[in-house]
Motif scaffolding. Structure first.
Motif: not given
Length: 234
Positions: A32, A148-149, A153-154, A156
């Motif tokens: 992030r 991603w986790s 971050g989110e 993508k």
């Protein structure tokens, strides 16, 4: 080996015109905080999984030769590893990111292996095929959502890219080639006696065995006449 695979991937993507159009190619973790600092179009190639392909593990040892063809070392067989990358595109608009990701996809699916001209270091020296699999089923690697986790971050849009690359085996120096003939020494079993000089078998050459080596034909002297049993030697 890992950094050499990175450079080959960078070269392959650069040839598609990404860098010429001002797009950066990086290998950072897309966290992030990292995403918040992006101020230019970027393609991120993040390595997140490394594991050995045990099915391709070999045995034995190969020979390493010098310029004259002499064996100077023996090398263990290479170990094969699967490097899994998460490839993402970063831009100011989703449409631009999708365009970049489409360009990356078209470049990677066009080849089944990293081109030899882009290989460096040990990958170039081994001369083996470095397979490239883009968008295939990664059954053994973590799912993209889990990656991603872990990055915080989110989720993508991303491409999963797997590189199967060899890690060069350990090399051990070999003994120098034999240049002298076989010598047998014998000595009388007496305390204090001087050793008997060595006797060379079959051939006399030491420094120059001839064009066919020590295995070439040699001059044979006639065998001594045998003494007849119960009689005199003729």
């Amino acid at each position: 080996m890992i950094h050499e695979a990175d450079e080959a991937l960078r070269g392959l993507l650069a040839e598609s015109g990404l860098e010429a159009s001002g797009v950066e190619i990086v290998f950072d973790a897309p966290t992030r905080d990292w995403a918040a600092r992006r101020n230019a179009p970027t393609v991120c190639v993040f390595l997140y999984d490394i594991r050995e392909d045990a099915a391709r593990r070999g045995s034995g040892a190969g020979e390493v030769h010098d310029e004259d063809g002499h064996v100077v070392a023996r090398r263990a067989p290479p170990r094969w590893f699967e490097l899994t990358f998460l490839v993402t595109a970063w831009a100011s608009r989703p449409q631009d990111e999708h365009r970049l990701l489409s360009q990356v996809l078209a470049t990677l699916v066009a080849v089944d292996a990293l081109p030899q001209r882009l290989l460096t270091g040990s990958l170039a020296e081994l001369g083996m095929t470095v397979d490239l699999d883009t968008g295939g089923a990664q059954l053994d690697a973590p799912a993209a959502a889990d990656v991603w986790s872990a990055l915080g971050g989110e989720l993508k849009a991303s491409l999963s890219v797997r590189v199967r690359a060899p890690l060069a085996g350990v090399s051990r120096a070999a003994a120098p080639p034999v240049t002298e003939g076989l010598v047998v020494r014998s000595a009388a079993r007496q305390e204090g006696a001087d050793p008997v000089p060595g006797r060379r078998l079959r051939y006399k050459e030491v420094d120059d065995p001839g064009p066919e080596g020590f295995a070439g034909p040699r001059e044979r002297h006639p065998a001594p006449a045998r003494r007849r049993r119960g009689g005199r030697q003729p």
